[in-house]
Motif scaffolding. Structure first.
Motif, PDB file in Angstrom:
ATOM      1  N   GLU A   8       0.844  -1.201   0.000  1.00 30.51           N
ATOM      2  CA  GLU A   8       0.000   0.000   0.000  1.00 30.51           C
ATOM      3  C   GLU A   8       0.878   1.249   0.000  1.00 30.51           C
ATOM      4  N   PHE A   9       1.959   1.206   0.769  1.00 28.62           N
ATOM      5  CA  PHE A   9       2.880   2.341   0.786  1.00 28.62           C
ATOM      6  C   PHE A   9       3.518   2.533  -0.591  1.00 28.62           C
ATOM      7  N   GLN A  10       3.943   1.448  -1.219  1.00 29.26           N
ATOM      8  CA  GLN A  10       4.581   1.549  -2.530  1.00 29.26           C
ATOM      9  C   GLN A  10       3.615   2.101  -3.572  1.00 29.26           C
ATOM     10  N   ASP A  11       2.342   1.747  -3.455  1.00 29.44           N
ATOM     11  CA  ASP A  11       1.344   2.278  -4.383  1.00 29.44           C
ATOM     12  C   ASP A  11       1.235   3.798  -4.253  1.00 29.44           C
ATOM     13  N   LEU A  12       1.423   4.305  -3.035  1.00 27.80           N
ATOM     14  CA  LEU A  12       1.280   5.733  -2.784  1.00 27.80           C
ATOM     15  C   LEU A  12       2.603   6.490  -2.898  1.00 27.80           C
ATOM     16  N   ARG A  13       3.704   5.771  -3.025  1.00 28.77           N
ATOM     17  CA  ARG A  13       5.020   6.427  -3.082  1.00 28.77           C
ATOM     18  C   ARG A  13       5.115   7.493  -4.182  1.00 28.77           C
ATOM     19  N   PRO A  14       4.639   7.223  -5.418  1.00 32.52           N
ATOM     20  CA  PRO A  14       4.735   8.275  -6.440  1.00 32.52           C
ATOM     21  C   PRO A  14       4.041   9.574  -6.034  1.00 32.52           C
ATOM     22  N   LEU A  15       2.868   9.471  -5.427  1.00 35.71           N
ATOM     23  CA  LEU A  15       2.161  10.660  -4.958  1.00 35.71           C
ATOM     24  C   LEU A  15       2.959  11.367  -3.874  1.00 35.71           C
ATOM     25  N   LEU A  16       3.476  10.605  -2.910  1.00 33.48           N
ATOM     26  CA  LEU A  16       4.223  11.197  -1.801  1.00 33.48           C
ATOM     27  C   LEU A  16       5.469  11.915  -2.315  1.00 33.48           C
ATOM     28  N   PHE A  17       6.190  11.287  -3.242  1.00 36.29           N
ATOM     29  CA  PHE A  17       7.378  11.932  -3.802  1.00 36.29           C
ATOM     30  C   PHE A  17       6.995  13.212  -4.532  1.00 36.29           C
ATOM     31  N   SER A  18       5.928  13.153  -5.315  1.00 31.77           N
ATOM     32  CA  SER A  18       5.542  14.312  -6.120  1.00 31.77           C
ATOM     33  C   SER A  18       5.123  15.485  -5.243  1.00 31.77           C
ATOM     34  N   ILE A  19       4.454  15.209  -4.137  1.00 35.85           N
ATOM     35  CA  ILE A  19       4.110  16.274  -3.186  1.00 35.85           C
ATOM     36  C   ILE A  19       5.385  16.869  -2.604  1.00 35.85           C
TER      37      ILE A  19
END
Length: 306
Positions: A8-19
């Motif tokens: 679940e964290f890996q799925d959200l990693r792109p969003l977190l990095f982009s923020i």
């Protein structure tokens, strides 16, 4: 709580990095913020109702804290400061494609530098990623009314200097290719013809690489600088690779070993180049691959030929 779900964290990693990248303007600091977010998530004693909300809040607050300390360093930076170049944004949302593309350009990130850390975070969350004001308020720890005021101030600053770009991506890439071909071929007239009358050439070397002047303005001045660089690049057999840099046409220059010498980003509008930003600070290029010793390359280029 149940163990945190790495998938679940890996799925959200792109969003977190982009923020984090849009708040910080640094690839390395954004990656560190994402890693710290994982550590806090893994160490949390309670299961959040929304993992996305928890992680977005955590990475945003980490990024705000990092930005507050980074601003002092940037004020003392040698010469113009540019964000670390990003070749590809890992987060993709077709519904917000225009906002995502505009917000990652060098020009937009430099405008974001004018905002306070809180204004910047609110603008990124609301304007770029479409968070609702209740979510924004919860994330930054301010009331909805305060966040609306922060957003008004941030949008005023951004709108006053918002960059404009050629709408047709294919046309931008075609013009960038013509410009780089002319530069590589030593065609000064061909380069000059593609520059707007008030084009700006701005370099970020941070005192750690060759600096081609803080800022040159005007087609004749910029063409003159580029004309002086052409034979230097030719003498060291520098290669040039057309690449998208922060969502805009750009280039990576390599030495004969393939190591990175410089990264350029081009702003293009109305069929002309409006700005050329050159990144020569090796500290900002390492995430792209091996970095050349640009000083050694410059010395070689200036050696008298027999």
């Amino acid at each position: 709580m149940s163990d945190p779900n790495p998938d679940e964290f890996q799925d959200l990693r792109p969003l977190l990095f982009s923020i984090a990248y849009r708040i910080l303007g640094s690839v390395s600091e954004a990656e560190d913020a994402v890693q710290e977010t994982w550590l806090r998530y893994a160490a949390s004693s309670t299961q959040p109702d929304s993992v996305k909300a928890f992680l977005s809040t955590t990475v945003t607050r980490i990024a705000i804290d990092v930005l507050r300390s980074a601003r002092v360093r940037r004020e003392e930076y040698a010469g113009p400061w540019f964000p670390e170049p990003l070749l590809a944004d890992p987060y993709d949302d077709p519904a917000r494609a225009a906002e995502l593309a505009d917000s990652v350009s060098m020009a937009a990130l430099l405008l974001l530098e004018r905002l306070s850390p809180l204004e910047r975070a609110v603008f990124v969350l609301r304007e770029v990623f479409g968070f609702g004001f209740p979510e924004v308020a919860s994330t930054v720890g301010r009331s909805e009314a305060a966040c609306r005021q922060l957003m008004v101030r941030a949008r005023r600053h951004m709108d006053s200097g918002r960059p404009r770009y050629e709408a047709d991506r294919a046309e931008r890439e075609k013009l960038a290719a013509r410009f780089l071909d002319a530069f590589r071929d030593g065609d000064v007239d061909g380069v000059r013809d593609l520059l707007s009358a008030d084009v700006a050439l701005i370099g970020d070397a941070g005192g750690k690489g060759p600096q081609w002047g803080d800022r040159f303005v005007g087609s004749e001045n910029v063409a003159g600088v580029l004309a002086a660089l052409m034979p230097l690049f030719d003498r060291i057999d520098a290669g040039v690779e057309l690449r998208e840099v922060n969502g805009q046409p750009g280039a990576i220059f390599h030495d004969r070993s393939g190591d990175i010498l410089s990264v350029w980003s081009l702003d293009i509008l109305d069929g002309q180049i409006q700005a050329i930003r050159t990144l020569n600070n090796p500290d900002k290029l390492g995430h792209l691959g091996p970095v050349a010793d640009a000083w050694a390359a410059l010395r070689e280029a200036r050696e008298p030929t027999e």
